[in-house]
Write a protein that holds these residues in place. Sequence first.
Motif: not given
Length: 798
Positions: A693-713, A721-728
């Motif tokens: 998959t290609e990378a996203l060019q206009h979305y930067q992760l700015v914050w995420e919560s503490n709770t992990s929902v992963s089932a594996t390591s 998660k909160i993403f900010e939309r930017v020009k890049g």
Amino acid sequence: MIEKLSSNKRVFIPVLIVLFTIFGIWLRYQPSSLLLEGFPKVLFTDPWYALKQTELTLTHFPSQIWFDPMTNFPQGKPIDWGPFLPWIGSLLCLATGLTTPETMIPLVSWIPVICFVLTIPVGYFLGRTIYDQKTGVITVLILTVLPGNFLIRTLYGNYDHHCLEILISAAFALLYILALRSSYQQERHKTIAFSIAAGLFLAAGVLNSVIILLLVIVCLIFTIIHMFITFATKTEENNIIITNILVFGVSLIGPIILAILGLPGGEGYVMSPFELAEFLVIVPLISIGLWIIGALSHKISQNQKTSLGIYFIFLAIGVIGPFVLLPTLFYRTVDLFTNFFFFPNEYIPVGEMQAWDLVNAFQTYNLLLILFACGIIVLIYHWLKEREVSAGYVSVWALVCLAATITHVRYEYYLAVPFVLVSSLVISKIFNFGQVMPHIEEEEKQQPVNKNSAGVLIGSFMLCAILLMFGIFSFMIASTDYSPYTASEDMIEGMMWLNTHSPDPGINYTNIYQPQKPFPYSPEAYGLLSWWESGHVMNFFSHRPVIADPFQSHAQEAAEFFLSPNESAAEKQATDTKARYVITDSSMLFDNLAVMLQTYNSNQTVNDYFGYVAVTDPVNNTSHNDIGFKEPFYRSMITRLHVFDGSATKGEKPVVGNDTGTAIPGTDMIAYFPWAGPDPIVSPEINVPLESTEALQHYQLVWESNTSVSATSKHDIRKVKIFERVKGAVIPGEGTIELNLVTNEGREFTYRQQSDNGTFIVPYSTEPREGFVHATGPYRISESGKEIEIWEHNILED
């Protein structure tokens, strides 16, 4: 059961009702442990907007918000939820001094429970009025343990106007019946008192929600049928006319108050105050019209068949007349009636807007379905034979609410009280089988004469079975884990963070704005984009405009954004809706995906996104099906944002080397793909796509919560998660560029992107940002080793 203690019923019955009511309160308080953990919360989605209304009412009492520019951004939305619930909530907060969100939420969460408690005496007197005291007691006992919408709408924390609709509709029915009875018994003072009280309750209903007009439809149908019955039997009829004039005349207080408060009406609003008043006066006007038609028909001809023919001719003229003379009112009434009962639900993927089927009906009412059918027959019989107004009104009330519920299951909370009331009548008649019953007015002085105990035994067994069964079902419903149906701590924390770490949108959350089209947003205004069910809670805590919300605003645009297979299509939706921040939740990957797909493309299903693999645990040698992921899942924006953090991700085809299966990395499990071999279209790992998959060019992760929902390591996926939309920022170069980052929670990840025509467009700066996701060093082009620093102003929009 009741009969054995009839000699002590003055003590026993109140104690029994109080005990069951306490049990009902205990049932409804069950969600409190979840709701009061951490920051106080309310149940479901709409109560969050009711809280916002209450907050604004506290600031501007008694003014009401009729237009909200902070929802359905960037258009804003007309709001025609009435002020009655916010008034009650804000007055309660002002009286106790609990006016901050932390203290206000636990307090107003009791209002649905209070509505339940107040409905209990209303149910008792309804049963006593239509038949006998036993009917009232049985009605109360069943209501306290009734499962379904009646229970859910009165749960602690379900701070919504529907709980008031239950109480108001039941109280109105009781007072309207008492007013009609008093008028027939020529008790003028009681008629006036009950009529005024009924009118005031109807006015309160109008101030609460326009849905209360269902009661106007009930009264209209009842009046038409009852007046025809009295005409056909040559019975003098003017009592119902007087009652209707008094009741609906007083109810005009509701539209008058709404007009004073400034309810605009017009486009986007269900009805203006003037249109509400027009609708309310229909019942007394038709009452007078039918009386005139009947009088003229009898005057023209004394022959019953001839007068009936004349009656129908005049009635046809009466129906056609408004169409010709008052077409606007006629069309508005027909349109309201059509939308209420026949609004298409197949286009709205919301559970409460779907049709009520037999399965849902049986789950809620069970044995009462049969009793209800028998009760309706009994009531109609008494109505036709004895012209008993209480029997007539209750039968019409129950059947109209049943019709509304069949079309949209949400109206089941209107159906609950009349359904239980009618069913309780039948149980009471079974109790009374073989007994000589006194008239209701003599019941306090005279006891039934027991001729046969069979009815008491059958009735007691039936009632105990119903109470036990409903009590168990209600406890299961009340004690359900409601965490998927309320805001998570992660979402609340994220929105509170956004409130202090995002720019001012140029709109004051606590202001009351007047509707304007288009609304004059400031140039710096922007919106938050997420799936619609989070809209109200996001607005409440972030004080930022939201694009999609539980009003179904921009649901289509949100679905198209999150399920778009490429960034350019998603960018179009984000640009059109002026989204600056995108909020993702892990529930959007699974729980909400089916609804998102239904909104996005009705031809797609979850089967296009998920497959199954058979998984064996070698430790205990047990096997089960597990979810596998297909390529459309990985190409969707929600996965590329929430799982891949916007980074390019290398694809891997699943390969099975032998018949013993493939070990799933990070677990002790072994996956066997269907059809005895590897399925090339299903991946067993959520973070390993089948194709790169290609990378996203206009979305930067700015914050995420503490709770992990992963089932594996193997991966670490957070709840919100909160993403900010930017020009890049544009960086010249060839190959793969990488940036190491660390989140606000300390999770480390690497953003990767492949060049396109000799350039990279990257969404992250390399500046340190306290409290944000930030880079731990410069960008680095893997092939050349070149390092590049990017400043914040380079990536933001001009």
